[in-house]
Structures are given as structure tokens and as C-alpha cells.
Design a protein around this motif. Structure first.
Motif, PDB file in Angstrom:
ATOM      1  N   PHE A   8      31.735  34.693  38.052  1.00 43.49           N
ATOM      2  CA  PHE A   8      31.812  35.313  39.377  1.00 43.49           C
ATOM      3  C   PHE A   8      30.429  35.578  39.965  1.00 43.49           C
ATOM      4  CE2 PHE A   8      31.568  39.531  41.457  1.00 43.49           C
ATOM      5  CZ  PHE A   8      32.096  39.168  42.697  1.00 43.49           C
ATOM      6  N   SER A 158      40.975  31.739  49.177  1.00 46.07           N
ATOM      7  CA  SER A 158      42.042  32.690  48.840  1.00 46.07           C
ATOM      8  C   SER A 158      43.244  31.973  48.240  1.00 46.07           C
ATOM      9  CB  SER A 158      42.480  33.464  50.094  1.00 46.07           C
ATOM     10  OG  SER A 158      41.441  34.263  50.586  1.00 46.07           O
ATOM     11  N   ILE A 161      42.408  30.989  44.675  1.00 53.68           N
ATOM     12  CA  ILE A 161      42.455  32.141  43.772  1.00 53.68           C
ATOM     13  C   ILE A 161      43.892  32.500  43.432  1.00 53.68           C
ATOM     14  CG2 ILE A 161      41.962  34.624  43.589  1.00 53.68           C
ATOM     15  CD1 ILE A 161      39.459  34.035  45.357  1.00 53.68           C
ATOM     16  N   PHE A 181      37.612  32.796  39.495  1.00 49.60           N
ATOM     17  CA  PHE A 181      36.373  33.565  39.632  1.00 49.60           C
ATOM     18  C   PHE A 181      35.266  32.745  40.301  1.00 49.60           C
ATOM     19  CE2 PHE A 181      38.463  36.329  36.559  1.00 49.60           C
ATOM     20  CZ  PHE A 181      38.115  37.581  37.045  1.00 49.60           C
ATOM     21  N   LEU A 184      36.165  33.158  43.858  1.00 47.27           N
ATOM     22  CA  LEU A 184      35.989  34.538  44.304  1.00 47.27           C
ATOM     23  C   LEU A 184      34.536  34.829  44.673  1.00 47.27           C
ATOM     24  CD1 LEU A 184      37.206  37.328  44.782  1.00 47.27           C
ATOM     25  CD2 LEU A 184      36.801  37.835  42.355  1.00 47.27           C
TER      26      LEU A 184
END
Length: 324
Positions: A8, A158, A161, A181, A184
Motif C-alpha cells: 500500500f 474502487s 479493490i 492494496f 488502494l
């Protein structure tokens, strides 16, 4: 969790560096008739997703935490990333892009052993040659449809994810969490109002990656490909329905347009953020449908029918709000 935190943070920091580089080199997305934006914005942020994704799965490979054939299939996506990044900079013609996509689709299917079967619940189709030919076309379509749908802030990241977390919940495999991640870290920079766009390097790679994982999970009996199609249907239904409608209207299909569902929702007055959140709400309903199907595989085609009916109803509501 430390591993995923590193993924991330790496994605977040690399996105920042790519943004600075894009600004310096004037690698910008200039608004046109297809755009849902009004100002020039740096693009190519998907490079951060690509770097962290390939690094993450390579780590799994060396720790023997990923099937080697799946790894080779996924790592072939590097070719797509390279040609797409070049396209983000120089705007290539479609021929070299499709050529590379076809090579990657062929390599991926070779490494996973083709699409070996298709579980319909009450019956399993096991003609690997026929199914692999269909899968070859499907991979190329997924690569491009993710590119078509990547048009508003936060949408593709989005969706990725959500799909990745859903795959983790359904299989328990940590592989998809790397994807989640990676996306994200980029999403923070891409949320409305976006400071950087994903570019083709991100959208095409994500489409390729998700469909290849779905094919692998079908082959290993972890998730039926039908359920994976339901999970990703918000994207492919929009792209396919819109293309079909434009074909019926005798429009030039290569011409830029703003007729996808998500584009017309934004045109009707919704913000990018609100549009993404509505899409995620639909995804939750679809995930619940998949969960019920996983408890009784005999109803999988019925679930697909309910899925298509739901999205068709949504399409009609959008048509009323903003005609095609």
C-alpha cells in the motif's frame, strides 16, 4: 499484514513520484469529447499499481505462496504494461496494442492450461479447445473494457479493490489482496478530484489480471467463471451494452463518445464520488448473490439471469435520467 502495508505505502509513494514525473514531462490527459473532466490532469499513475503488483506476486513466487503456472500467466502482463505505458506517452495506434494483448492472452492461457472447463452448476462443459478460444477473445475484451470504463475519478480503482476483496473472501487466497492494496495506494491520489489518472497502463493491466485469475480459479474449482462474471458485471455489462447500442444506432464504433452508464450518470448531475458509491452498492448486492450461489451451485445460471435483469433495470433507470 506488514507485507500488505508495504504494498500500500509503496503504491502511494510511487503514484506521487509518477505524478511529479508526468507534470515535469507534460504527460497529461487533455479533456476531449469523451472526457468526464474539464482540466488537464497527469496520467500514467497505473505504473504504481503495476510495479507493486508485479513485485508482490514475485515475492509470493519466491516464497512458494503462488501456483507457478498462475505466476507465469500473470507476469506476462508486463508486456501489456509496457505497451500501455508507451501508449500513455505517445498515443499509439490500436494495431500494436491489440497485437501485444493477443500475445499476452495466448501466453496466459498457455501457462494456466487454457480454460479447461466451465461450471454451469447442473453441467460442466469440458471442451478445452472451444473454451480456450472463447477465453482468448474474453481476455482481450476484458483488457479493453476496463480501459473503456476508466473515465471518472476513483471508479476503476474502487471496482478493482472490491473485486479483489470479494475474491479473497470467496477463496481465502492472499493473492488478490496484493491487487487490492496496490490499487488502494493509487486510489488515494485518484479520488475526486483526481490528482492523477490511471492511464492505459493501469486499466489494461487490471482487466487482464482479473480475468486471468478468474480463469485459473475456474480451472482449480475455487470459483466458477460464471460467478466471476457476475462479480465483474458492472463493468462488462456497461461496456458491452453500450457498444451494442452504438452498433444498432450505426455509430462509428472507433469514435470517442460519452454514452457509458457511468458517463451519463455524471452528465445527469451526479458527482464522480456519488456515482462510484452507487456502483459499489450494486456490487454488494451482486456479491450477496454470488454467496448464495456458492451454497447451491445448481442455481448459478439463475443467479446470472437475476444479475443481468438487475443491471438491465438499472440501465433503464439511467436511460430515463439521461437518454442514450
Amino acid at each position: 499484514m506488514i507485507f500488505f502495508f508495504i504494498i500500500f505505502i509503496s503504491s502511494f509513494l510511487i503514484t506521487y513520484l509518477v505524478r511529479q514525473f508526468a507534470i515535469k514531462k507534460s504527460i497529461m490527459d487533455i479533456p476531449n469529447e469523451r472526457s468526464s473532466h474539464t482540466i488537464a490532469t497527469p496520467r500514467g499513475g497505473g505504473l504504481a499499481i503495476a510495479i507493486t503488483w508485479f513485485s508482490g506476486i514475485t515475492f509470493l513466487f519466491f516464497t512458494n505462496d503462488i501456483d507457478s503456472n498462475l505466476y507465469y500467466a500473470l507476469i506476462s502482463g508486463i508486456l501489456i504494461s509496457i505497451i500501455s505505458f508507451i501508449d500513455d506517452i505517445y498515443n499509439l495506434k490500436s494495431t500494436p496494442r491489440i497485437f501485444v494483448q493477443a500475445i499476452c492472452a495466448g501466453l496466459a492461457l498457455y501457462f494456466v492450461g487454457g480454460l479447461q472447463k466451465l461450471d454451469l452448476g447442473f453441467y460442466v462443459i469440458e471442451n478445452v479447445y472451444l473454451l480456450s478460444a472463447i477465453a482468448f477473445i474474453g481476455i482481450i475484451w476484458f483488457i479493453n473494457l476496463f480501459n473503456f470504463i476508466d473515465g471518472i475519478d476513483g471508479y476503476t480503482a474502487s471496482e478493482t479493490i472490491f473485486i479483489a476483496i470479494a475474491l479473497f473472501l470467496l477463496t481465502g487466497q492472499s493473492l488478490s489482496l496484493i491487487l487490492a492494496f496496490s490499487a488502494l495506494g493509487f486510489l488515494i491520489w485518484n479520488w475526486q478530484k483526481a490528482k492523477i489518472f490511471m492511464g492505459d497502463i493501469g486499466s489494461t493491466l487490471l482487466g487482464f489480471t482479473i480475468i486471468v485469475i478468474a480463469i485459473h480459479y475456474q480451472n482449480t474449482n475455487e470459483i466458477s467463471l460464471i460467478n466471476s462474471l457476475i462479480l465483474t458485471s458492472v463493468f462488462w455489462f456497461d461496456a458491452t451494452y453500450t457498444l451494442f447500442k452504438r452498433f444498432l444506432n450505426k455509430e462509428k464504433l472507433s469514435q470517442p463518445h460519452r454514452k457509458h452508464f457511468y458517463q451519463r450518470i455524471v452528465q445527469s448531475g451526479f458527482s464522480h464520488q456519488k456515482t462510484v458509491l452507487y456502483a459499489m452498492f450494486i456490487n454488494v448486492i451482486l456479491f450477496l448473490l454470488i454467496y448464495l450461489t456458492s451454497k447451491n451451485s445448481n442455481i448459478i445460471l439463475f443467479s446470472l439471469f437475476i444479475n443481468l435483469l438487475l443491471l438491465f433495470i438499472v440501465s433503464k433507470l439511467i436511460d430515463k435520467r439521461k437518454p442514450f
